[in-house]
Write an enzyme that holds these catalytic residues in place. Structure first.
Site, PDB file in Angstrom:
ATOM      1  N   CYS A  25       0.822  -1.211   0.000  1.00  0.00           N
ATOM      2  CA  CYS A  25       0.000   0.000   0.000  1.00  0.00           C
ATOM      3  C   CYS A  25       0.861   1.268   0.000  1.00  0.00           C
ATOM      4  O   CYS A  25       1.457   1.592  -1.009  1.00  0.00           O
ATOM      5  CB  CYS A  25      -0.979  -0.043   1.167  1.00  0.00           C
ATOM      6  SG  CYS A  25      -2.433   0.962   0.887  1.00  0.00           S
ATOM      7  N   ARG A  33     -12.523   6.266  -0.739  1.00  0.00           N
ATOM      8  CA  ARG A  33     -11.484   5.295  -0.361  1.00  0.00           C
ATOM      9  C   ARG A  33     -11.880   3.911  -0.882  1.00  0.00           C
ATOM     10  O   ARG A  33     -13.068   3.586  -0.997  1.00  0.00           O
ATOM     11  CB  ARG A  33     -11.315   5.221   1.163  1.00  0.00           C
ATOM     12  CG  ARG A  33     -10.684   6.445   1.777  1.00  0.00           C
ATOM     13  CD  ARG A  33     -10.367   6.222   3.244  1.00  0.00           C
ATOM     14  NE  ARG A  33      -9.208   5.340   3.419  1.00  0.00           N
ATOM     15  CZ  ARG A  33      -7.931   5.745   3.341  1.00  0.00           C
ATOM     16  NH1 ARG A  33      -7.661   7.008   3.038  1.00  0.00           N
ATOM     17  NH2 ARG A  33      -6.930   4.909   3.525  1.00  0.00           N
ATOM     18  N   HIS A  65      -3.305  -5.475   2.456  1.00  0.00           N
ATOM     19  CA  HIS A  65      -2.930  -5.716   3.842  1.00  0.00           C
ATOM     20  C   HIS A  65      -3.475  -7.093   4.231  1.00  0.00           C
ATOM     21  O   HIS A  65      -4.014  -7.816   3.387  1.00  0.00           O
ATOM     22  CB  HIS A  65      -3.563  -4.650   4.757  1.00  0.00           C
ATOM     23  CG  HIS A  65      -3.124  -3.263   4.475  1.00  0.00           C
ATOM     24  ND1 HIS A  65      -1.895  -2.763   4.837  1.00  0.00           N
ATOM     25  CD2 HIS A  65      -3.765  -2.248   3.835  1.00  0.00           C
ATOM     26  CE1 HIS A  65      -1.804  -1.490   4.468  1.00  0.00           C
ATOM     27  NE2 HIS A  65      -2.918  -1.157   3.844  1.00  0.00           N
TER      28      HIS A  65
END
Ligand code: GLN
Length: 218
Positions: free
Chosen positions: A94, A128, A193
Site C-alpha cells: 500500500c 477510499r 494488507h
C-alpha cells in the site's frame, strides 16, 4: 543459508499489522530450511542498503508518507532505484507500494516525490477503496490467488509496459480497472494488507524464491 531482510521505516509504515509479513518471511523461510535475519532501518538512519536480499516496506497514512518523502528525495530513493534495478527483492504494501513509484498526490494536491524505482504514479481519490481484496497473481509471479484487504484513497497508474502483480477478483486494486499491484524485476507491490504473507503462504514462498534465485540458491 541465510536471507538478509531490511525492514524499512517499521516505526512509521506499519498499518494494520503489516509487520506480520516479517514474521511470515522468518517462519516460512525457516520451514524452507534457511535463516531469515531482519534489520530495521528507521527514518534518519544513514546506513546504506548494502547486501540485503529482501527489502520490506509496510503501509502508512498520508501523514507518515509525508514525513518520509524528504529522505526518499535526499538519498533513500536513489538506493531503492539501484536495489530494484539490481534485482533485489522488494515488497511494498500500500503506502510502501506507492513509495516505489514516482510520486503520490494527496487529496489536497500535494505531490509527495517518491523513489521512481518503478514506473508508475499514485493519486488520491475522495472515495477510499476499503474491503476485501482478492487477486490472482500473473504466472511470472507464481499464479497464486491472494486474499487480503485494502484501505486506500490512492489509485495507482502503471507506466507503459509495466506489469501488474495480478488481476483483481474482488475489490478495487490499483484503480478499479482490473489490475492489482505491480511486478517489475524482483520488485512486488500490492495494496493488500492482511497481513498479506501470513494469509497467503504460497505468495510468501514466491517472494522468498525470487531472493533465493538471485543468490543462486534455488
Ligand atoms: N496513504 C495511502 C493511501 O491512502 C496509503 C494507505 C495505506 O498504506 N493503507 O492511499
Amino acid at each position: 543459508m541465510e536471507l538478509k531482510v531490511c525492514h524499512l521505516y517499521p516505526e512509521l509504515l506499519n498499518l494494520y499489522g503489516d509487520t506480520g509479513n516479517i514474521a511470515a518471511l522468518r517462519f516460512i523461510g525457516g520451514k524452507m530450511g534457511f535463516r531469515v535475519s531482519v534489520e530495521r532501518m528507521t527514518l534518519g538512519d544513514r546506513r546504506s542498503f548494502g547486501g540485503y536480499d529482501i527489502i520490506f516496506i509496510g503501509g502508512g497514512q498520508d501523514s507518515e508518507q509525508r514525513l518520509i518523502a524528504p529522505e526518499i528525495k535526499a538519498f533513500r530513493g536513489a538506493e531503492l532505484r539501484a536495489a530494484v534495478s539490481d534485482g533485489v527483492t522488494v515488497l511494498g504494501i500500500c503506502g510502501g507500494y506507492q513509495l516505489l513509484g514516482h510520486y503520490y498526490e494527496t487529496l489536497g494536491g500535494e505531490k509527495l516525490e517518491f523513489s521512481g524505482a518503478v514506473d508508475f504514479y499514485s493519486k488520491a481519490f475522495p472515495k477510499r477503496a476499503v474491503g476485501t481484496l482478492r487477486f490472482k497473481c500473473l504466472p511470472e509471479s507464481g499464479g497464486a490467488e491472494v486474499t487480503g484487504f485494502e484501505n486506500h484513497s490512492g489509485r495507482t497508474f502503471l507506466g507503459e509496459g509495466i506489469s501488474p502483480l495480478g488481476t483483481v477478483v474482488e475489490g478495487v486494486g490499483n484503480n478499479g480497472c482490473g489490475g492489482e499491484g505491480v511486478r517489475f524485476l524482483n520488485a512486488f507491490g500490492t495494496y493488500s494488507h492482511g497481513p498479506l504473507l501470513p494469509n497467503n503462504p504460497d505468495f510468501c514462498r514466491t517472494v522468498l524464491m525470487t531472493a533465493l534465485k538471485r543468490k543462486g540458491l534455488h
